[in-house]
Design a protein around this motif. Structure first.
Motif, PDB file in Angstrom:
ATOM      1  N   ALA A  94       0.722  -1.345   0.078  1.00  0.00           N
ATOM      2  CA  ALA A  94      -0.086  -0.165   0.099  1.00  0.00           C
ATOM      3  C   ALA A  94       0.771   1.136  -0.070  1.00  0.00           C
ATOM      4  N   LEU A  95       1.815   1.328   0.726  1.00  0.00           N
ATOM      5  CA  LEU A  95       2.867   2.555   0.950  1.00  0.00           C
ATOM      6  C   LEU A  95       3.698   2.612  -0.628  1.00  0.00           C
ATOM      7  N   LEU A  96       4.314   1.467  -1.049  1.00  0.00           N
ATOM      8  CA  LEU A  96       4.737   1.529  -2.534  1.00  0.00           C
ATOM      9  C   LEU A  96       3.734   2.104  -3.529  1.00  0.00           C
ATOM     10  N   SER A  97       2.526   1.789  -3.322  1.00  0.00           N
ATOM     11  CA  SER A  97       1.571   2.052  -4.350  1.00  0.00           C
ATOM     12  C   SER A  97       1.320   3.539  -4.486  1.00  0.00           C
ATOM     13  N   GLU A  98       1.645   4.175  -3.718  1.00  0.00           N
ATOM     14  CA  GLU A  98       1.680   5.586  -3.748  1.00  0.00           C
ATOM     15  C   GLU A  98       2.471   6.359  -4.483  1.00  0.00           C
ATOM     16  N   ASN A  99       3.474   5.660  -5.022  1.00  0.00           N
ATOM     17  CA  ASN A  99       4.362   6.098  -5.926  1.00  0.00           C
ATOM     18  C   ASN A  99       4.366   5.171  -7.057  1.00  0.00           C
ATOM     19  N   SER A 100       3.924   5.507  -8.304  1.00  0.00           N
ATOM     20  CA  SER A 100       3.646   4.675  -9.353  1.00  0.00           C
ATOM     21  C   SER A 100       5.137   3.965  -9.870  1.00  0.00           C
ATOM     22  N   SER A 101       6.213   4.857  -9.922  1.00  0.00           N
ATOM     23  CA  SER A 101       7.454   4.650 -10.428  1.00  0.00           C
ATOM     24  C   SER A 101       8.278   3.639  -9.498  1.00  0.00           C
ATOM     25  N   LEU A 102       8.062   3.683  -8.157  1.00  0.00           N
ATOM     26  CA  LEU A 102       8.695   2.675  -7.315  1.00  0.00           C
ATOM     27  C   LEU A 102       7.851   1.453  -7.528  1.00  0.00           C
ATOM     28  N   TYR A 103       6.358   1.572  -7.443  1.00  0.00           N
ATOM     29  CA  TYR A 103       5.507   0.430  -7.504  1.00  0.00           C
ATOM     30  C   TYR A 103       5.856  -0.675  -8.634  1.00  0.00           C
ATOM     31  N   HIS A 104       6.092  -0.019  -9.738  1.00  0.00           N
ATOM     32  CA  HIS A 104       6.339  -0.951 -11.017  1.00  0.00           C
ATOM     33  C   HIS A 104       7.841  -1.450 -11.073  1.00  0.00           C
ATOM     34  N   LYS A 105       8.633  -1.182 -10.169  1.00  0.00           N
ATOM     35  CA  LYS A 105      10.084  -1.514 -10.065  1.00  0.00           C
ATOM     36  C   LYS A 105      10.149  -2.673  -8.803  1.00  0.00           C
ATOM     37  N   THR A 106       9.009  -2.881  -8.209  1.00  0.00           N
ATOM     38  CA  THR A 106       8.689  -3.932  -7.136  1.00  0.00           C
ATOM     39  C   THR A 106       8.514  -5.135  -7.475  1.00  0.00           C
ATOM     40  N   GLU A 107       9.494  -5.949  -6.792  1.00  0.00           N
ATOM     41  CA  GLU A 107       9.361  -7.426  -6.710  1.00  0.00           C
ATOM     42  C   GLU A 107       8.802  -7.970  -5.462  1.00  0.00           C
ATOM     43  N   ILE A 108       8.209  -8.976  -5.383  1.00  0.00           N
ATOM     44  CA  ILE A 108       7.840  -9.622  -4.073  1.00  0.00           C
ATOM     45  C   ILE A 108       7.880 -11.231  -4.310  1.00  0.00           C
ATOM     46  N   LEU A 109       8.887 -11.816  -3.430  1.00  0.00           N
ATOM     47  CA  LEU A 109       9.106 -13.154  -3.489  1.00  0.00           C
ATOM     48  C   LEU A 109       8.667 -13.723  -2.325  1.00  0.00           C
ATOM     49  N   LEU A 110       7.961 -14.916  -2.560  1.00  0.00           N
ATOM     50  CA  LEU A 110       7.431 -16.026  -1.392  1.00  0.00           C
ATOM     51  C   LEU A 110       8.668 -16.757  -1.191  1.00  0.00           C
ATOM     52  N   LEU A 111       9.095 -16.745   0.104  1.00  0.00           N
ATOM     53  CA  LEU A 111      10.169 -17.349   0.663  1.00  0.00           C
ATOM     54  C   LEU A 111       9.889 -18.931   0.948  1.00  0.00           C
ATOM     55  N   GLN A 112      10.506 -19.926   0.498  1.00  0.00           N
ATOM     56  CA  GLN A 112      10.116 -21.167   0.902  1.00  0.00           C
ATOM     57  C   GLN A 112      10.956 -21.778   2.095  1.00  0.00           C
ATOM     58  N   LYS A 113      10.339 -22.510   2.934  1.00  0.00           N
ATOM     59  CA  LYS A 113      10.795 -23.048   3.928  1.00  0.00           C
ATOM     60  C   LYS A 113      11.839 -24.281   3.295  1.00  0.00           C
ATOM     61  N   PRO A 114      13.104 -24.415   3.737  1.00  0.00           N
ATOM     62  CA  PRO A 114      13.938 -25.365   3.396  1.00  0.00           C
ATOM     63  C   PRO A 114      13.459 -26.793   3.719  1.00  0.00           C
ATOM     64  N   LEU A 115      13.923 -27.919   2.898  1.00  0.00           N
ATOM     65  CA  LEU A 115      13.408 -29.193   2.975  1.00  0.00           C
ATOM     66  C   LEU A 115      14.346 -29.878   4.159  1.00  0.00           C
ATOM     67  N   LEU A 116      13.696 -30.845   4.808  1.00  0.00           N
ATOM     68  CA  LEU A 116      14.422 -31.497   5.958  1.00  0.00           C
ATOM     69  C   LEU A 116      14.872 -32.889   5.298  1.00  0.00           C
ATOM     70  N   PRO A 117      16.120 -33.287   5.329  1.00  0.00           N
ATOM     71  CA  PRO A 117      16.629 -34.346   4.742  1.00  0.00           C
ATOM     72  C   PRO A 117      16.238 -35.847   5.489  1.00  0.00           C
ATOM     73  N   HIS A 118      15.640 -36.505   4.727  1.00  0.00           N
ATOM     74  CA  HIS A 118      15.350 -37.930   5.043  1.00  0.00           C
ATOM     75  C   HIS A 118      14.048 -37.910   6.148  1.00  0.00           C
ATOM     76  N   THR A 119      13.208 -36.838   5.796  1.00  0.00           N
ATOM     77  CA  THR A 119      11.996 -36.476   6.752  1.00  0.00           C
ATOM     78  C   THR A 119      10.935 -36.197   5.856  1.00  0.00           C
ATOM     79  N   GLY A 120       9.750 -36.827   6.229  1.00  0.00           N
ATOM     80  CA  GLY A 120       8.586 -36.789   5.553  1.00  0.00           C
ATOM     81  C   GLY A 120       7.525 -37.943   5.573  1.00  0.00           C
TER      82      GLY A 120
END
Length: 351
Positions: free
Chosen positions: A197-223
């Protein structure tokens, strides 16, 4: 051992966070403190007969693999058998702890024990577990570039006032030939909405924004579940005899895959202790091994040329208790007495 210390040690052995989201694990019944545990009583299913055995053995804590309290109780009376379990436990100051699918997931758990019945093989989880938390604070990362120092300072001061923001970093960057500053921050889901919402107040900033969803690391041999690759292919008949010996069963139920026979080689086995339909669905293998599956899930597997061995639900779990007793004795440094129920058994039998 104090109950709190014991529960902490059990959680270290198999973190409850590894359990499936639908499960009900951990300490389910707690006598009023202080509560000292000298005898830990292990069972696969906590029935009234098993509870009476635990009372006779003077256990202070029951570890029941299956949670005896699964759906919420609206009352605790003597009207139903599960309510009576809670009443008996509290009357005799016995705690109840259930690990269930946390024990399915861990490398030293139920599924790895079940895989030992196949013979020499390597195994990996069918559905790997992820770490309980993200590698950094906050599940989202937001990155954007700004070319005005004054604008950036104002923006950063507003961002830092938002709750749930962490790891704000700035680095010089060159974008399309212009010197700019690249900002990176981690944030919670709630904070993400405020940042956007804050970034959308400035269109030049907003269009240069990237949003990444961080993934939890896998646990070896577990599941959940295991894909087992045999060191050397063996016949289906040989696998059946090995499983019967491992589980100490005179009989198992068998559906032979389309185009297969008892002499067909088995190289890859997908297994899941207990009820395996959802875990095994769609997996490629020569054989599915589990306790129970729905009729239509078996038909689907057979049509795909996959044989199915069913051993009844708790028969694929109960034998692990002896191995668990020894593992917990080591983990708890032999500070308490650990016994396995003699009354616990699968409710179904061949007659």
């Amino acid at each position: 051992m104090n109950l709190g210390e014991l529960v902490s040690a059990l959680s270290e052995f198999a973190p409850p966070a590894l359990a499936e989201s639908w499960d009900n694990v951990g300490l389910l019944v707690e006598p009023s403190p202080p509560h000292v545990v000298n005898t830990l009583f292990l069972t696969n299913d906590l029935t009234e007969e098993v509870m009476e055995e635990a009372v006779q053995k003077k256990a202070e804590l029951i570890l029941s693999y299956h949670p005896p309290i699964f759906t919420p109780l609206k009352r605790v009376t003597c009207g139903t058998w599960k309510e009576r379990l809670v009443v008996r436990a509290l009357e005799h100051r016995i705690g109840i702890y259930s690990p269930h699918t946390a024990y399915d997931a861990v490398p030293h758990g139920v599924n790895n024990w079940l895989a030992k019945g196949l013979g020499a093989c390597t195994s990996v989880p069918l559905h790997p577990s992820t770490a309980p938390s993200y590698p950094t604070e906050g599940p989202h990362r937001v990155e954007f570039c700004a070319d005005s120092t004054e604008q950036l300072e104002t923006l950063l001061s507003k961002i830092k006032d938002i709750q749930g923001i962490s790891s704000v970093t700035t680095l010089p960057a060159r974008v399309e030939g212009e010197e700019q500053t690249r900002v990176s921050l981690n944030c919670s889901q709630k904070a993400l909405l405020e940042v956007v919402a804050l970034l959308s107040e400035n269109s030049s900033l907003y269009h240069k924004t990237e949003i990444l969803l961080l993934q939890k690391p896998l646990l070896p041999h577990t599941g959940m579940g295991r894909l087992c690759t045999m060191s050397e292919p063996v016949s289906l008949l040989t696998i059946i005899e090995r499983i019967k010996s491992h589980l100490k069963l005179p009989h198992v139920r068998l559906a032979v895959g389309k185009g297969k026979t008892l002499e067909s080689p088995v190289e890859k086995v997908c297994l899941c202790a207990g009820s395996g339909s959802s875990v095994l669905k769609g997996m490629k293998a020569d054989l599915y091994l589990t306790g129970e599956m729905s009729h239509h899930a078996v038909l689907d597997a057979v049509a795909d040329g996959i044989s199915v061995i069913l051993c009844e639900h708790s028969n694929t779990e109960r034998g692990f208790l002896s191995e668990l007793r020894d593992a917990l004795a080591t983990h708890l440094q032999n500070k308490i007495n650990i016994i396995v129920s003699e009354k616990d058994r699968d409710p179904l039998q061949v007659v």
